[in-house]
Every structure is written in structure tokens, then in C-alpha cells.
Write an enzyme that holds these catalytic residues in place. Structure first.
Site, mmCIF file in Angstrom:
data_model
loop_
_atom_site.group_PDB
_atom_site.id
_atom_site.type_symbol
_atom_site.label_atom_id
_atom_site.label_comp_id
_atom_site.label_asym_id
_atom_site.label_seq_id
_atom_site.Cartn_x
_atom_site.Cartn_y
_atom_site.Cartn_z
ATOM 1 N N TYR A 1 50.560 38.327 47.205
ATOM 2 C CA TYR A 1 49.698 37.274 46.668
ATOM 3 C C TYR A 1 49.811 35.996 47.485
ATOM 4 O O TYR A 1 50.890 35.610 47.932
ATOM 5 C CB TYR A 1 50.074 36.985 45.202
ATOM 6 C CG TYR A 1 49.195 35.933 44.573
ATOM 7 C CD1 TYR A 1 47.937 36.267 44.072
ATOM 8 C CD2 TYR A 1 49.610 34.601 44.506
ATOM 9 C CE1 TYR A 1 47.122 35.293 43.524
ATOM 10 C CE2 TYR A 1 48.791 33.632 43.959
ATOM 11 C CZ TYR A 1 47.543 33.987 43.463
ATOM 12 O OH TYR A 1 46.737 33.020 42.920
ATOM 13 N N ASP B 1 37.224 30.972 38.595
ATOM 14 C CA ASP B 1 37.447 30.385 39.920
ATOM 15 C C ASP B 1 36.200 29.981 40.707
ATOM 16 O O ASP B 1 36.124 28.890 41.231
ATOM 17 C CB ASP B 1 38.270 31.360 40.773
ATOM 18 C CG ASP B 1 39.507 31.877 40.045
ATOM 19 O OD1 ASP B 1 39.682 31.565 38.856
ATOM 20 O OD2 ASP B 1 40.294 32.599 40.672
ATOM 21 N N TYR C 1 32.521 38.314 41.018
ATOM 22 C CA TYR C 1 33.567 37.629 40.270
ATOM 23 C C TYR C 1 33.032 36.818 39.087
ATOM 24 O O TYR C 1 32.574 37.406 38.126
ATOM 25 C CB TYR C 1 34.326 36.772 41.290
ATOM 26 C CG TYR C 1 35.817 36.696 41.077
ATOM 27 C CD1 TYR C 1 36.546 37.792 40.702
ATOM 28 C CD2 TYR C 1 36.489 35.495 41.263
ATOM 29 C CE1 TYR C 1 37.911 37.694 40.529
ATOM 30 C CE2 TYR C 1 37.854 35.388 41.099
ATOM 31 C CZ TYR C 1 38.563 36.492 40.732
ATOM 32 O OH TYR C 1 39.912 36.380 40.558
ATOM 33 N N TRP C 2 33.057 35.476 39.166
ATOM 34 C CA TRP C 2 32.600 34.677 38.015
ATOM 35 C C TRP C 2 31.158 34.212 38.177
ATOM 36 O O TRP C 2 30.720 33.297 37.506
ATOM 37 C CB TRP C 2 33.532 33.481 37.793
ATOM 38 C CG TRP C 2 34.875 33.899 37.274
ATOM 39 C CD1 TRP C 2 35.998 34.126 38.013
ATOM 40 C CD2 TRP C 2 35.244 34.162 35.910
ATOM 41 N NE1 TRP C 2 37.038 34.519 37.202
ATOM 42 C CE2 TRP C 2 36.607 34.539 35.909
ATOM 43 C CE3 TRP C 2 34.546 34.126 34.688
ATOM 44 C CZ2 TRP C 2 37.301 34.871 34.740
ATOM 45 C CZ3 TRP C 2 35.239 34.444 33.518
ATOM 46 C CH2 TRP C 2 36.590 34.819 33.561
ATOM 47 N N GLU D 1 38.841 44.921 35.677
ATOM 48 C CA GLU D 1 38.917 43.457 35.656
ATOM 49 C C GLU D 1 37.622 42.839 35.123
ATOM 50 O O GLU D 1 37.641 41.928 34.314
ATOM 51 C CB GLU D 1 39.205 42.933 37.071
ATOM 52 C CG GLU D 1 39.492 41.449 37.143
ATOM 53 C CD GLU D 1 39.892 41.002 38.547
ATOM 54 O OE1 GLU D 1 39.769 41.797 39.504
ATOM 55 O OE2 GLU D 1 40.333 39.846 38.684
HETATM 56 C C1 GLC Z 1 41.728 35.342 38.577
HETATM 57 C C2 GLC Z 1 40.857 34.901 37.417
HETATM 58 C C3 GLC Z 1 41.716 34.196 36.393
HETATM 59 C C4 GLC Z 1 42.856 35.101 35.967
HETATM 60 C C5 GLC Z 1 43.635 35.639 37.158
HETATM 61 C C6 GLC Z 1 44.614 36.729 36.786
HETATM 62 O O1 GLC Z 1 42.242 34.259 39.267
HETATM 63 O O2 GLC Z 1 39.805 34.091 37.838
HETATM 64 O O3 GLC Z 1 40.959 33.811 35.281
HETATM 65 O O4 GLC Z 1 43.714 34.431 35.107
HETATM 66 O O5 GLC Z 1 42.757 36.171 38.101
HETATM 67 O O6 GLC Z 1 43.973 37.778 36.119
#
Ligand code: GLC
Length: 418
Positions: A80, A162, A348-349, A392
Site C-alpha cells: 500500500y 476519493d 470508483y466513486w 468492493e
Molecule cells: C478506498 C475508499 C474508502 C475506503 C477504503 C478502504 O480508499 O474510497 O472509502 O475506506 O478504500 O476500503
């Protein structure tokens, strides 16, 4: 049905790293703040002691000033970026230095209220109540010192959403230069087309550099940040959390604390009311640097219902907005208005469905007197997970799974939906 619930329980067990749960293996190898709040509620459906443990382990990362960090780095991992060396904090265990939406008080209250082992639940709740109170005081002091009723969010990662298009305009102000060398790891695990773009990451890390230069001091961070927004999601979740904390304080706190919390609730109610967008029929974020409202509707814009902060007419109008969204996609709730040019089904978002957001929206819709729409959101969520597994996130146009597999908070939500 039993299979899918068994699988959800197995996912939580498999992601357990010793009292805390990683969001998924590899991609996210540490403990995340709001993920763990949902995970605790999920565990509470079959292992109450483990649910409390999840919360306690998250609180090991709490700072002396009350901040509950976005990430607690309990054990090292190379998978990470940015890891503890980039944040460079002195906390033990190491943590990141920003936060995430405060779902913890609602989660703790639910774990308490659904407990069958009452003695244990009372004792463990009593022990963590001061930490929750300290955290809500931190939000007020660190993020709304002028008492506007709108707490500031200083990094898109703090919103938990994000790369939401709600941040596009505000993020354009953030330089793409960094002192930290950006070494992304997420793209190794997941198709880059589904992840934030390279320039988004440069800006994310620019902000981290900026806050580290400010010595992680809340007042200096607030003043220096080139990104400062009132996020409908965070503002709504905090207001909901304050109401849950108030209920907890009646059992575990003092009269003075109840008055203090009630005072913050009144303040935040007034603040959230100013985020209502009359024309669009949804709540929208605001840039706190220049005061400009966001121009795109996102799923966070329904969360004031979860905060029980809507007038009857706003409840009706926001339900109508969601019904309009439903005409454009097969499943609810896309993270971005599917009629907006910013909508991207897999990124993603910027389009996909996230089970945790659905769960909060469904809760809010029930409160708002929209049980049919709430049932639709729950049924869609269950269908997506039962068909593809606890991924996810999901494509709202065809229900296809995306992002990381065997995701803890998605599994937890499946358990909560029964
Ligand atoms: C990403 C998501 C966040 C979440 C993280 C771990 O960063 O945007 O909302 O908490 O992943 O799942």
C-alpha cells in the site's frame, strides 16, 4: 440465501488479522476507519465479542486530541502507498493523520442495542464512550472552530469517496507537485481504468505533503489546506453520529455532556440545511474556500436523510430525485447522478454502487417515510451481492462486480440486510 450469508461471514473471518479486519486482502492491508465501523456491525450479527474488538482496535489508533485516523497501520505491508513512512507520525501504532466519516458512534450504538450479552455490551460500551465523545469534540474544535455548523473536510480521502466528481472543481486548485515520490500500489492490484487517475494521485499526495509540513497541527492544516469542503456525506454522518452519541450519553455520560452534544446537534442542523439545492432536489457539497456549491449530484447527497435532517418537502423531493436516477440505471444507488456528464459506470466513486452508502440511504429513506424506495435500495444491494459476491463496488448499469473481491464492508452490509 444461507450460502450468501455464510459467504459473508467467511469473508469477515478471512479478512480478520487478529481483532481488526482489513478491507480486503492485498489492496488494503491495514485497518480503515469507517470500514471497521460497518464491519463491527456485521460481526455483531454473529459474534458480538469480535464486534467490540474491532472497535477497540480502531481506537488504539486514536490520537490524544481525539482524532480517529483514516488508517491504523497495525502491521507492516509493502502492498500500500502511502504507508506510515510517508505520514511520518510518531503515534504507536502508526497511523495516517487524516480522518474518515465518523460512522463509529452509530455502529457502537447498534452493536450495543442488538447485543444479547448485555453485561459485556454495557461494560465495553462504557469503556469506549469517552473516546467517542473525545472524537466528536475533535470534529468541532479541529474542523469547525468558528462554529458555522459545517465541519471542513481537508482531503478527498477523508470523505471516503476519493475521486467523486463533487471534488473536481475544488481539486483543480490543488497543485500536482509533490515532495514525496508517488509510488502507487493500487494499480498493480486493480485495473487502472477503475481507479483514480495519475493526476488525482499527485494531488492527493500534494495534500499529504502540505499537512505534514504543517506538523499535523489541526489549526495549521485548516488554514493551509488548498482543499477545504463541506462534504454532504461527512456532515450528515457526523450529525447522525451526534444523535447516537446523545442517546449513549443518556446511559453512559453526564447531563453536561448531553447539553454539549445537543448544542452541537442544533448547530449542525442549521449548517446542513444550507447545503440543500432547491433546483436539483438534493443536498450538495460546498467549497469552503470560495463558497461555491458543487454542481453534480452524488449518492452522498441523499445522506442528510440518514441524519434525520430533512423537512417533509425535502424528503419528498430527494426521493423523487432518486426515482429519476433509477430510470437511467438498472440498480440503485449509483455514486454519481447517471444523467450527469461526470458519470463513469466503472470508475470508483464516479458511478459505481457502494453497498455501505446504500445501507445508510435505505435507513434514511425509511425515516423519511419512503419505505418502498428503501426496500428497493436494499433489494438491489442484496441482489448484487448474491449474484456476484461481496465485491468492493458494482456497475449500476448492468450489476457487474468491480474493484477488489471479498470485501469486508460489503460482506458486513449483506449480513445487516439479513
Ligand atoms: C478506498 C475508499 C474508502 C475506503 C477504503 C478502504 O480508499 O474510497 O472509502 O475506506 O478504500 O476500503
Amino acid at each position: 440465501m444461507t450460502d450468501t450469508l455464510d459467504r459473508a461471514r467467511a469473508t469477515l473471518r478471512a479478512n480478520d488479522r487478529g481483532g481488526y479486519t482489513v478491507p480486503t486482502a492485498r489492496l488494503y492491508p491495514f485497518q480503515w476507519n469507517w470500514d471497521s465501523a460497518f464491519v463491527a456491525m456485521g460481526f455483531a450479527t454473529f459474534d458480538e465479542a469480535r464486534a467490540w474488538r474491532e472497535i477497540e482496535r480502531l481506537l488504539e489508533g486514536q490520537w490524544g486530541d481525539g482524532l480517529i485516523p483514516q488508517i491504523v497501520f497495525h502491521a507492516p505491508s509493502d502492498n500500500y502507498f502511502p504507508g506510515p513512512e510517508v505520514w511520518g507520525t510518531r503515534h504507536a501504532p502508526p497511523t495516517s493523520s487524516i480522518t474518515q466519516p465518523p460512522v463509529l458512534a452509530p455502529a457502537a450504538r447498534r452493536v450495543l442495542d442488538t447485543a444479547t450479552n448485555h453485561g459485556e455490551a454495557e461494560a465495553r460500551m462504557a469503556a469506549i464512550y469517552p473516546a467517542l465523545l473525545g472524537n466528536h469534540r475533535w470534529w468541532q474544535r479541529a474542523r469547525d472552530p468558528l462554529r458555522t455548523g459545517l465541519v471542513a473536510t481537508l482531503h478527498p480521502w477523508e470523505t471516503g469517496m476519493d475521486n467523486s466528481p463533487a471534488w473536481d472543481r475544488a481539486m483543480a486548485r490543488v497543485p500536482t507537485t509533490t515532495t514525496t515520490v508517488v509510488r502507487r500500489r493500487d494499480n498493480v492490484h486493480i485495473d487502472p481504468a477503475m481507479r483514480p487517475r495519475a493526476e488525482d494521485y499527485q494531488r492527493f499526495i500534494h495534500l499529504v505533503d502540505c499537512f505534514r509540513d504543517a506538523g499535523w497541527d489541526p489549526a495549521r492544516m485548516l488554514a493551509a489546506s488548498p482543499f477545504r469542503v463541506a462534504d454532504t456525506g461527512t456532515v450528515a454522518i457526523l450529525l447522525r453520529a451526534e444523535q447516537d452519541l446523545l442517546a449513549l450519553s443518556r446511559r453512559f455520560g453526564s447531563a453536561a455532556e448531553q447539553a454539549e452534544i445537543a448544542d452541537r446537534i442544533a448547530l449542525q442542523r442549521a449548517g446542513i440545511a444550507t447545503l440543500w439545492n432547491e433546483q436539483a432536489g438534493i443536498w450538495m457539497a460546498r467549497d469552503l474556500i470560495d463558497g461555491a456549491p458543487a454542481v453534480v449530484g452524488t449518492s452522498a447527497g441523499f445522506l442528510p436523510l440518514y441524519a434525520h435532517a430533512a423537512e417533509a418537502e425535502q424528503s419528498r423531493r430527494s426521493a423523487a430525485t432518486l426515482t429519476r436516477w433509477a430510470e437511467k440505471v438498472r440498480f440503485l444507488v449509483p455514486s454519481t447522478d447517471p444523467a450527469d456528464a461526470a458519470f463513469e459506470p466503472l470508475r470508483y466513486w464516479r458511478g459505481p454502487i457502494w453497498a455501505v452508502v446504500n445501507w445508510m440511504i435505505a435507513d434514511g429513506l425509511d425515516w423519511a417515510g419512503q419505505p418502498k424506495l428503501a426496500a428497493r435500495v436494499r433489494a438491489d444491494t442484496a441482489t448484487l451481492i448474491d449474484t456476484a459476491g461481496p465485491w468492493e463496488y458494482f456497475d449500476a448499469t448492468d450489476g457487474k462486480e468491480a474493484g477488489g473481491a471479498d470485501f469486508s464492508w460489503t460482506a458486513a452490509i449483506r449480513l445487516l440486510m439479513g
